[in-house]
Write an enzyme that holds these catalytic residues in place. Structure first.
Site, PDB file in Angstrom:
ATOM      1  N   SER A  31      44.053  22.325  20.330  1.00  0.00           N
ATOM      2  CA  SER A  31      44.636  21.089  21.236  1.00  0.00           C
ATOM      3  C   SER A  31      44.883  21.286  22.644  1.00  0.00           C
ATOM      4  CB  SER A  31      45.931  20.745  20.732  1.00  0.00           C
ATOM      5  OG  SER A  31      46.846  21.920  20.513  1.00  0.00           O
ATOM      6  N   GLY A 205      33.042  38.077  33.655  1.00  0.00           N
ATOM      7  CA  GLY A 205      31.797  37.316  33.130  1.00  0.00           C
ATOM      8  C   GLY A 205      31.132  36.630  34.366  1.00  0.00           C
ATOM      9  N   LYS A 206      31.691  36.711  35.413  1.00  0.00           N
ATOM     10  CA  LYS A 206      31.220  36.043  36.549  1.00  0.00           C
ATOM     11  C   LYS A 206      29.876  36.739  37.150  1.00  0.00           C
ATOM     12  CE  LYS A 206      35.245  33.624  38.009  1.00  0.00           C
ATOM     13  NZ  LYS A 206      35.080  32.085  37.751  1.00  0.00           N
ATOM     14  N   HIS A 264      42.484  39.726  36.646  1.00  0.00           N
ATOM     15  CA  HIS A 264      41.189  39.376  37.224  1.00  0.00           C
ATOM     16  C   HIS A 264      40.997  40.259  38.690  1.00  0.00           C
ATOM     17  CE1 HIS A 264      41.125  36.054  34.652  1.00  0.00           C
ATOM     18  NE2 HIS A 264      41.838  35.163  35.346  1.00  0.00           N
ATOM     19  N   LYS A 360      48.047  29.930  44.848  1.00  0.00           N
ATOM     20  CA  LYS A 360      47.873  28.450  44.593  1.00  0.00           C
ATOM     21  C   LYS A 360      48.358  27.650  45.584  1.00  0.00           C
ATOM     22  CE  LYS A 360      47.520  29.261  39.889  1.00  0.00           C
ATOM     23  NZ  LYS A 360      46.369  28.651  38.955  1.00  0.00           N
ATOM     24  N   TYR A 402      26.793  38.024  51.798  1.00  0.00           N
ATOM     25  CA  TYR A 402      26.146  38.567  53.319  1.00  0.00           C
ATOM     26  C   TYR A 402      26.512  39.692  54.007  1.00  0.00           C
ATOM     27  CZ  TYR A 402      30.300  35.701  54.106  1.00  0.00           C
ATOM     28  OH  TYR A 402      31.734  34.917  54.114  1.00  0.00           O
ATOM     29  N   SER A 424      22.128  33.657  49.977  1.00  0.00           N
ATOM     30  CA  SER A 424      23.005  32.604  49.173  1.00  0.00           C
ATOM     31  C   SER A 424      21.854  32.249  48.091  1.00  0.00           C
ATOM     32  CB  SER A 424      22.924  31.508  50.206  1.00  0.00           C
ATOM     33  OG  SER A 424      23.828  31.861  51.073  1.00  0.00           O
TER      34      SER A 424
HETATM   35  N1  LIG Z   1      44.217  27.202  30.960  1.00  0.00           N
HETATM   36  C1  LIG Z   1      43.468  27.792  31.660  1.00  0.00           C
HETATM   37  O1  LIG Z   1      42.669  27.498  32.551  1.00  0.00           O
HETATM   38  C2  LIG Z   1      43.394  29.473  31.174  1.00  0.00           C
HETATM   39  C3  LIG Z   1      44.069  29.796  30.134  1.00  0.00           C
HETATM   40  N2  LIG Z   1      44.074  31.202  30.048  1.00  0.00           N
HETATM   41  C4  LIG Z   1      44.934  31.637  28.732  1.00  0.00           C
HETATM   42  O2  LIG Z   1      44.582  31.169  27.539  1.00  0.00           O
HETATM   43  C5  LIG Z   1      45.783  30.811  26.977  1.00  0.00           C
HETATM   44  C6  LIG Z   1      45.879  29.551  26.349  1.00  0.00           C
HETATM   45  O3  LIG Z   1      46.101  28.870  27.665  1.00  0.00           O
HETATM   46  P1  LIG Z   1      46.298  27.305  27.580  1.00  0.00           P
HETATM   47  O4  LIG Z   1      45.279  26.582  26.673  1.00  0.00           O
HETATM   48  O5  LIG Z   1      46.372  26.742  28.938  1.00  0.00           O
HETATM   49  O6  LIG Z   1      47.679  26.933  27.037  1.00  0.00           O
HETATM   50  P2  LIG Z   1      48.506  25.606  26.242  1.00  0.00           P
HETATM   51  O7  LIG Z   1      49.786  25.722  26.902  1.00  0.00           O
HETATM   52  O8  LIG Z   1      47.435  24.512  26.481  1.00  0.00           O
HETATM   53  O9  LIG Z   1      48.562  26.190  24.927  1.00  0.00           O
HETATM   54  C7  LIG Z   1      47.357  26.168  24.001  1.00  0.00           C
HETATM   55  C8  LIG Z   1      47.939  25.636  22.706  1.00  0.00           C
HETATM   56  O10 LIG Z   1      48.956  26.446  22.041  1.00  0.00           O
HETATM   57  C9  LIG Z   1      49.826  25.891  21.532  1.00  0.00           C
HETATM   58  N3  LIG Z   1      51.035  26.317  21.945  1.00  0.00           N
HETATM   59  C10 LIG Z   1      51.542  26.103  23.406  1.00  0.00           C
HETATM   60  N4  LIG Z   1      52.992  26.679  23.274  1.00  0.00           N
HETATM   61  C11 LIG Z   1      53.077  27.426  22.021  1.00  0.00           C
HETATM   62  C12 LIG Z   1      54.187  27.957  21.800  1.00  0.00           C
HETATM   63  N5  LIG Z   1      55.208  28.316  22.382  1.00  0.00           N
HETATM   64  N6  LIG Z   1      54.131  28.432  20.453  1.00  0.00           N
HETATM   65  C13 LIG Z   1      53.070  28.250  19.690  1.00  0.00           C
HETATM   66  N7  LIG Z   1      51.981  27.639  19.729  1.00  0.00           N
HETATM   67  C14 LIG Z   1      52.000  26.947  21.224  1.00  0.00           C
HETATM   68  C15 LIG Z   1      49.678  24.300  21.468  1.00  0.00           C
HETATM   69  O11 LIG Z   1      48.971  24.028  20.455  1.00  0.00           O
HETATM   70  P3  LIG Z   1      49.896  23.342  19.217  1.00  0.00           P
HETATM   71  O12 LIG Z   1      50.971  22.651  19.546  1.00  0.00           O
HETATM   72  O13 LIG Z   1      48.959  21.798  18.942  1.00  0.00           O
HETATM   73  O14 LIG Z   1      49.810  24.145  18.039  1.00  0.00           O
HETATM   74  C16 LIG Z   1      48.655  24.193  22.898  1.00  0.00           C
HETATM   75  O15 LIG Z   1      48.149  23.270  22.707  1.00  0.00           O
HETATM   76  C17 LIG Z   1      46.720  31.492  27.428  1.00  0.00           C
HETATM   77  O16 LIG Z   1      46.888  32.838  27.060  1.00  0.00           O
HETATM   78  C18 LIG Z   1      46.330  31.302  28.991  1.00  0.00           C
HETATM   79  O17 LIG Z   1      47.109  32.565  29.758  1.00  0.00           O
HETATM   80  C19 LIG Z   1      43.064  31.827  30.439  1.00  0.00           C
HETATM   81  C20 LIG Z   1      42.459  31.477  31.430  1.00  0.00           C
HETATM   82  C21 LIG Z   1      42.388  30.361  31.990  1.00  0.00           C
HETATM   83  O1  LIG Z   2      42.740  32.827  34.354  1.00  0.00           O
HETATM   84  C1  LIG Z   2      43.228  31.733  35.073  1.00  0.00           C
HETATM   85  O2  LIG Z   2      42.132  31.809  35.889  1.00  0.00           O
HETATM   86  C2  LIG Z   2      41.943  30.093  36.599  1.00  0.00           C
HETATM   87  C3  LIG Z   2      40.932  30.120  37.713  1.00  0.00           C
HETATM   88  O3  LIG Z   2      39.643  30.679  37.074  1.00  0.00           O
HETATM   89  P1  LIG Z   2      38.291  30.206  37.897  1.00  0.00           P
HETATM   90  O4  LIG Z   2      37.301  30.949  37.176  1.00  0.00           O
HETATM   91  O5  LIG Z   2      38.266  28.663  38.289  1.00  0.00           O
HETATM   92  O6  LIG Z   2      38.517  30.962  39.242  1.00  0.00           O
HETATM   93  C4  LIG Z   2      43.352  29.753  37.183  1.00  0.00           C
HETATM   94  O7  LIG Z   2      43.426  28.467  37.472  1.00  0.00           O
HETATM   95  C5  LIG Z   2      44.256  30.004  36.077  1.00  0.00           C
HETATM   96  O8  LIG Z   2      45.733  29.690  36.624  1.00  0.00           O
HETATM   97  C6  LIG Z   2      44.278  31.286  35.336  1.00  0.00           C
HETATM   98  O9  LIG Z   2      45.183  31.360  34.395  1.00  0.00           O
END
Ligand SMILES: NC(=O)C1=CN([C@@H]2O[C@H](COP(=O)(O)OP(=O)(O)OC[C@H]3O[C@@H](n4cnc5c(N)ncnc54)[C@H](OP(=O)(O)O)[C@@H]3O)[C@@H](O)[C@H]2O)C=CC1
Ligand SMILES: O=C1O[C@H](COP(=O)(O)O)[C@@H](O)[C@H](O)[C@H]1O
Length: 515
Positions: A31, A205-206, A264, A360, A402, A424
């Site tokens: 979700s 993975g980039k 990263h 950010k 470059y 590029s």
């Molecule tokens: N979003 C991004 O761009 C990126 C995220 N990540 C990493 O991926 C992971 C997930 O990120 P993201 O999807 O943004 O996180 P979310 O906050 O959207 O959480 C994902 C899901 O986890 C469940 N959840 C949220 N908080 C809690 C809690 N306290 N206890 C139990 N379940 C919880 C919820 O589902 P429900 O309530 O339906 O169970 C929610 O939909 C993190 O570790 C984040 O650092 C890494 C790279 C990029």
């Molecule tokens: O892991 C994360 O990465 C994104 C940025 O990813 P990018 O591939 O678009 O550079 C960042 O926005 C996020 O805060 C972080 O959790």
């Protein structure tokens, strides 16, 4: 199917893992933001390119939110402007019914939901069973790390594959500091072997990050230059032109160092700085990456508690308006910007500052590696005034590399001007689509290739470096400087860069070539 041999965690090895057979990809936290923005689009894209076949793979979503299969489908389809094409893909795949998807709602800490999930996966496996009956189960934890231990316990208890491999993908940040990360590693390590755990860092993975190894070790040009004799300073920079956008709850607990720098940027630094691995074997590469970490500590200080990062080599920032987010406390001390100098005390790099910068809500969105070379000794052309040689790898957007260099100004005069050798990608590789990092890494997990994933000892070493600094920020000993949204970040960061020896090229700007 699993062999009787075991790895150090006493978990069976999977040398005879099936490469084919029914593949179940289970996205826990389906979700959430990551699942919607990255995981599902990457899966659909892999399917579209036929890296995974519709007759053998099935997606299972799991989370606490009550939803039907259709609700999840429409959630994924809902457009996000920046992800236009990926969302369109999801739409096509789901609409056509080619990719099957089932959603189960349940808690993360009780068996009931996981037993139901197991039943659904097993039914699918029976329906799609291959000739030898082998199956593959990939659990993707798109969840906050706080729930990893309990979720892993439930998977182990209720959802293990009986006739093939089970793998677990965990996201970063893995822990909050050295102690919590080690605890998390031990908890998960008791349940799964290292060969089953894939700690994803999507920067690995980039395309351009993967290119680093080739560039450094397949080009005679770079081999003799890549050291302290020739390189003056290195910058690894991540900028985003938007703020935390609804992720305040998560971000305020972690901050920019845990979100970007400790994982990263440090991973990229290791690939820039490491020695040549014995081979391309994933363990050989990870052995070399982990060695870099040990040289952040000065050898004479190894047994003293001297911190690897000096206060005067850190600038922290927080953008103005950050605290307006409803989930961010009014007095939050969390940095949204950090510029940190790391120094590697070995024969190759002694004296070369590595500047890691992430922020950010800045003026632009880009990530690059910038290697600045020293001045030419005995400069007869007065080039020093114009700028130094720089090798730049643009990770995103518009992948490019470059080399900034001095050339003769075209014409009758004998004068020099800064120009560039430019590769590029869009211009050089017409029609080639560069895969998204998540696609590549998900495919690696399916193939059992851990080269681009973080090993447990690497993770520990990374937390070792940043934990003292993070603890001091957490207790408010170091405070971020306020900066305007849409700016370059605090002016102090530019001053730090100058103090580190970086010389800006005046009057020159690289313009990405148009097609
Ligand atoms: N979003 C991004 O761009 C990126 C995220 N990540 C990493 O991926 C992971 C997930 O990120 P993201 O999807 O943004 O996180 P979310 O906050 O959207 O959480 C994902 C899901 O986890 C469940 N959840 C949220 N908080 C809690 C809690 N306290 N206890 C139990 N379940 C919880 C919820 O589902 P429900 O309530 O339906 O169970 C929610 O939909 C993190 O570790 C984040 O650092 C890494 C790279 C990029
Ligand atoms: O892991 C994360 O990465 C994104 C940025 O990813 P990018 O591939 O678009 O550079 C960042 O926005 C996020 O805060 C972080 O959790």
């Amino acid at each position: 199917m699993e062999k009787s041999t075991a790895d150090s965690s006493n978990q069976p090895l999977e040398n005879s893992e099936p490469e084919t057979g029914c593949l179940s990809i289970i996205v826990l936290g389906a979700s959430g933001d990551l699942a919607k923005k990255k995981t599902f689009p990457a899966l659909f894209n892999l399917y579209r390119q036929r890296f995974i076949q519709s007759n053998e793979f099935h997606i299972f979503g799991y989370a606490r939110t009550e939803m039907s299969d259709d609700d999840l489908r429409s959630r994924i389809r809902r457009p996000i402007p920046a992800l236009g094409f990926s969302i369109f893909l999801c739409y096509i795949c789901l609409q056509s019914g080619l990719v099957q998807m089932k959603y189960t709602s349940g808690s993360y800490d009780t068996e009931e939901g996981f037993r139901l999930l197991d039943k659904q996966i097993s039914e699918h496996e029976e329906a799609k069973s291959s000739a030898d009956g082998s199956c593959r189960r990939l659990f993707y934890l798109a969840l906050p790390p706080s729930v990893y231990p309990v979720v892993c316990k439930m998977i182990k208890l209720c959802c293990m594959n009986k006739c093939g491999w089970t793998r677990i993908v965990v996201e970063k940040p893995f822990g909050k500091d050295l102690e919590s990360a080690e605890k998390l590693s031990s908890q998960i390590g008791e349940l799964f072997g290292e060969h089953q755990i894939y700690r994803i860092d999507h920067y690995l993975g980039k395309e351009m990050v993967q290119n680093l190894l080739v560039l450094r070790f397949a080009n005679r040009l770079f081999v003799p230059l890549w050291n302290r004799d020739n390189i003056d300073n290195v910058q690894i920079v991540f900028r985003e032109d938007f703020g935390i956008e609804g992720r305040g709850g998560y971000f305020d607990e972690y901050g920019i160092i845990r979100d970007i720098v400790q994982n990263h940027l440090l991973q990229v630094l290791c690939l820039v700085a490491m020695e040549k691995p014995v081979s391309l074997d994933s363990e050989h590469i990870r052995d070399e990456k982990v060695k870099v970490h040990f040289f952040f500590m000065e050898m004479q200080n190894l047994n003293q508690s001297v911190e690897p990062i000096k206060d005067e080599e850190v600038v922290l920032g927080q953008y103005h308006g950050y605290r307006d987010d409803s989930k961010v406390p009014d007095h939050s001390n969390t940095p949204t910007f950090a510029s940190i100098i790391l120094r590697i005390h070995n024969e190759r790099w002694e004296g070369v500052p590595f500047i890691l910068k992430a922020g950010k809500a800045l003026s632009s969105k880009k990530a690059d590696i910038r290697v600045q070379f020293k001045d030419v000794p005995g400069d007869i052309f007065n080039c020093e005034k114009q700028g130094r040689n720089e090798f730049v790898m643009r990770l995103q957007p518009s992948e490019a590399m470059y080399m900034k260099l001095a050339v003769k100004q075209p014409g009758l005069e004998m004068s020099t001007v800064q120009s560039e050798l430019d590769l590029s990608y869009k211009q050089r590789y017409h029609g080639v689509t560069i895969p998204d990092a998540y696609e590549r890494l998900l495919l690696d997990t399916i193939h059992g290739d851990q080269q681009h994933f973080v090993r447990r000892d690497e993770l520990k070493a990374a937390w070792d470096i940043f934990t003292p600094l993070l603890h001091r920020i957490d207790i408010g000993e170091l405070k971020p400087i306020s900066y305007q949204q849409g700016s370059r970040g605090p002016a102090e960061a530019d001053e730090l860069l100058l103090r580190a020896g970086y010389i800006r090229t005046h009057g020159y700007r690289w313009i990405p070539p148009a097609l």
